[in-house]
Design a protein around this motif. Structure first.
Motif, PDB file in Angstrom:
ATOM      1  N   PHE A  38       0.385  -0.872   0.447  1.00 54.64           N
ATOM      2  CA  PHE A  38      -0.230  -0.497   0.507  1.00 54.64           C
ATOM      3  C   PHE A  38       0.646   1.553  -0.232  1.00 54.64           C
ATOM      4  O   PHE A  38       2.272   1.183   0.526  1.00 54.64           O
ATOM      5  CB  PHE A  38      -0.783  -0.095   1.333  1.00 54.64           C
ATOM      6  CG  PHE A  38      -0.504   0.198   2.596  1.00 54.64           C
ATOM      7  CD1 PHE A  38      -0.288   1.524   3.529  1.00 54.64           C
ATOM      8  CD2 PHE A  38       0.053  -0.725   3.479  1.00 54.64           C
ATOM      9  CE1 PHE A  38       0.197   1.047   4.452  1.00 54.64           C
ATOM     10  CE2 PHE A  38       1.102  -0.301   4.267  1.00 54.64           C
ATOM     11  CZ  PHE A  38       1.007   0.773   5.075  1.00 54.64           C
ATOM     12  N   SER A  39      -0.053   2.429   0.183  1.00 57.83           N
ATOM     13  CA  SER A  39       1.090   3.303  -0.755  1.00 57.83           C
ATOM     14  C   SER A  39      -0.021   4.217   0.370  1.00 57.83           C
ATOM     15  O   SER A  39      -1.300   4.656   0.032  1.00 57.83           O
ATOM     16  CB  SER A  39       1.004   4.215  -1.627  1.00 57.83           C
ATOM     17  OG  SER A  39       0.027   4.749  -2.443  1.00 57.83           O
ATOM     18  N   LEU A  40       0.783   5.844   1.092  1.00 58.31           N
ATOM     19  CA  LEU A  40       0.134   6.502   1.510  1.00 58.31           C
ATOM     20  C   LEU A  40       1.540   7.793   1.590  1.00 58.31           C
ATOM     21  O   LEU A  40       2.865   8.042   0.913  1.00 58.31           O
ATOM     22  CB  LEU A  40       0.481   5.881   3.147  1.00 58.31           C
ATOM     23  CG  LEU A  40       0.655   6.807   3.988  1.00 58.31           C
ATOM     24  CD1 LEU A  40       0.051   6.009   5.125  1.00 58.31           C
ATOM     25  CD2 LEU A  40       1.532   8.137   4.605  1.00 58.31           C
ATOM     26  N   MET A  41       0.246   8.681   1.936  1.00 58.02           N
ATOM     27  CA  MET A  41       1.174  10.495   0.973  1.00 58.02           C
ATOM     28  C   MET A  41       0.648  11.491   2.191  1.00 58.02           C
ATOM     29  O   MET A  41      -0.556  11.241   2.576  1.00 58.02           O
ATOM     30  CB  MET A  41       0.110  10.916  -0.518  1.00 58.02           C
ATOM     31  CG  MET A  41       0.581  12.106  -0.667  1.00 58.02           C
ATOM     32  SD  MET A  41      -0.768  12.705  -2.285  1.00 58.02           S
ATOM     33  CE  MET A  41       0.488  12.217  -3.661  1.00 58.02           C
ATOM     34  N   SER A  42       1.103  12.006   2.112  1.00 58.19           N
ATOM     35  CA  SER A  42       1.727  13.035   3.991  1.00 58.19           C
ATOM     36  C   SER A  42       2.080  14.568   2.992  1.00 58.19           C
ATOM     37  O   SER A  42       2.467  14.705   2.112  1.00 58.19           O
ATOM     38  CB  SER A  42       2.030  12.635   4.860  1.00 58.19           C
ATOM     39  OG  SER A  42       2.043  13.790   5.924  1.00 58.19           O
ATOM     40  N   TYR A  43       0.352  15.274   2.813  1.00 56.93           N
ATOM     41  CA  TYR A  43       0.655  16.824   2.266  1.00 56.93           C
ATOM     42  C   TYR A  43       0.281  17.677   3.164  1.00 56.93           C
ATOM     43  O   TYR A  43      -1.177  18.063   3.506  1.00 56.93           O
ATOM     44  CB  TYR A  43       0.005  16.767   0.124  1.00 56.93           C
ATOM     45  CG  TYR A  43       0.405  17.349  -0.113  1.00 56.93           C
ATOM     46  CD1 TYR A  43       1.146  18.553  -0.479  1.00 56.93           C
ATOM     47  CD2 TYR A  43      -0.528  17.335  -1.440  1.00 56.93           C
ATOM     48  CE1 TYR A  43       0.994  19.109  -0.817  1.00 56.93           C
ATOM     49  CE2 TYR A  43      -0.396  18.020  -2.485  1.00 56.93           C
ATOM     50  CZ  TYR A  43       0.466  19.199  -2.155  1.00 56.93           C
ATOM     51  OH  TYR A  43       0.943  19.975  -3.348  1.00 56.93           O
ATOM     52  N   ASN A  44       0.723  19.126   3.907  1.00 55.36           N
ATOM     53  CA  ASN A  44       0.420  20.016   3.827  1.00 55.36           C
ATOM     54  C   ASN A  44       0.281  21.391   2.719  1.00 55.36           C
ATOM     55  O   ASN A  44       0.835  21.265   1.742  1.00 55.36           O
ATOM     56  CB  ASN A  44       1.572  21.382   4.970  1.00 55.36           C
ATOM     57  CG  ASN A  44       0.887  21.917   5.671  1.00 55.36           C
ATOM     58  OD1 ASN A  44       0.925  23.125   4.713  1.00 55.36           O
ATOM     59  ND2 ASN A  44       1.591  22.406   5.804  1.00 55.36           N
TER      60      ASN A  44
END
Length: 444
Positions: A31-37
């Motif tokens: 699985f992939s995970l993105m963290s984004y402000n």
């Protein structure tokens, strides 16, 4: 435009390619995970001095919104963690698009007059939600917790419908946006302890029913790499008593100050019910006997089983099967027991998904740029199992999340060649962080 996908296991797998829970004989779940402000528009407009290098057209919300949506569509992360998501923009514009893309979203607005917040969105075809905690980090009566920051802690179960005889380990996903103020690292540390306590609570609940639980902690921590706050997350321990508060996050050098503000023990009042191990504890006052005799808690007594004397068998101890034949393993990870009361620690065993330098070079990567400077303040930390007999990480033998790829970051010079952030390519003053993990599926 210069961000490339770094394959860390040689498979050349991209996060944009959908994966199923069943990966053949290896029994793994990717699985992939993105963290984004994504930069709240009201904060952008309230601090124009930070964006004097930008053209007016790249600062317009409608333009930035298109860029944000396009980036999400390009990579299609299985889990999406957002910070600085303005409530009205998220609910009216972002969430409908994300719903159409197959995401289920959990949102938490900051307290007080702030109109932005955090969100965790996940593909409902790949995960289902086991629990959710919406944390408000403001606590009345606590000087260090008087700010309106929030966090989300979500427990997700990988979907393994095609393998009814197998189950993926639950994943605790936590995201937060800690206080910005560079001079108040004491507040950031207190906020982080609260988030870690909630994550620890989720992990302990899983272990109570005989299940392991992996952890991903991400967000904007407003702290530089290798500074005390960062080191605390990675090493699991921080002696904080007497530290200058500016030093904790390292965002501003105030070493010239003769009498800087410092943080002293205890970090948090006992009324919050969080101990120095970043764990929730029950109030003990009612358990003390009226006679005044000392009474030890179970947690305290359990700590003694790892001391040197407890690992040595008394010569006169009778051997009784299943009673006195169990010796603690000295190589087993010990509970987080700080040597001093002015030390905080945690047992989550976290490592950073990014190295903070461009691969193969000594050039530092950055996650944010504004008119003043560029820096790394955004992170993705994840749980990894450790082989204590060899003193090194070995996820193939000991489970945990295995990182198999990431979207490379850029240097500050790279971004200034594009006129800084935001620009026509990147719609926020932060770059998104994107990683891909492998999770082993165990039989039921």
């Amino acid at each position: 435009m210069w961000r490339v996908w770094e394959d860390l296991d040689g498979t050349q797998a991209k996060p944009s390619v959908p994966q199923t829970a069943d990966q053949g004989p290896e029994s793994v779940f990717e699985f992939s995970l993105m963290s984004y402000n994504i930069l709240a528009q009201y904060l952008l407009e309230g601090h124009p001095e930070l964006y004097i290098h930008c053209s007016d057209k790249v600062l317009v919300w409608s333009t930035r919104l298109k860029g944000i949506i396009q980036e999400i569509k390009t990579w299609r992360p299985d889990i999406l963690c957002l910070q600085e998501a303005e409530e009205i923009h998220f609910q009216k514009q972002l969430q409908p698009v994300l719903s159409d893309l197959g995401y289920t979203c959990v949102y938490k607005r900051r307290t007080g007059s702030k109109t932005d917040g955090c969100a965790v969105c996940y593909q409902h075809s790949r995960f289902f939600q086991l629990s959710v905690s919406l944390l408000e980090l403001r606590r009345e009566g606590c000087e260090l917790l008087d700010r309106d920051n929030v966090a989300i802690v979500l427990l997700l179960q990988p979907v393994t419908s095609k393998s009814p005889d197998q189950t993926g380990t639950p994943i605790c996903v936590a995201t937060t946006h800690l206080l910005f103020n560079p001079r108040r690292g004491d507040i950031k540390l207190a906020q982080l302890v609260m988030v870690l306590a909630e994550v620890d609570n989720v992990v302990r609940r899983c272990k109570a029913i005989g299940r392991e639980c992996e952890v991903v902690l991400c967000g904007d921590f407003n702290s530089f790499p290798y500074m005390p706050l960062y080191q605390f997350i990675k090493t699991g321990q921080l002696y904080y008593h007497g530290l200058p508060t500016w030093m904790i996050s390292g965002q501003e050098d105030l070493s010239h100050q003769t009498h800087p503000r410092r943080v002293f023990a205890p970090l948090l009042p006992s009324s919050l019910g969080i101990n120095d191990n970043c764990q929730y504890v029950k109030a003990k006052h009612a358990e003390w006997p009226p006679s005044g005799k000392l009474k030890y808690s179970q947690d305290f007594l359990l700590q003694l089983r790892y001391c040197k004397a407890a690992c040595e068998r008394p010569r006169d101890l009778a051997l009784i099967p299943d009673v006195t034949d169990n010796t603690p393993d000295p190589h087993e990870k010990q509970p987080c027991t700080p040597t001093f009361s002015n030390t905080v620690c945690h047992c989550l065993n976290l490592r950073s998904a990014y190295s903070h330098f461009i691969t193969g070079t000594d050039r530092p990567e950055v996650t944010t740029v504004h008119s003043n400077a560029g820096a790394t303040v955004d992170y993705i930390f994840y749980s990894a199992k450790t082989d204590h007999t060899r003193g090194q990480t070995d996820k193939r033998l000991h489970g945990g999340l295995e990182q198999i790829g990431r979207l490379a970051l850029l240097t500050e010079d790279d971004l200034w060649s594009l006129r800084g952030l935001p620009n026509e390519v990147f719609p926020s003053d932060h770059l998104s962080l994107l990683v891909k993990f492998k999770l082993r599926i165990s039989p039921l």
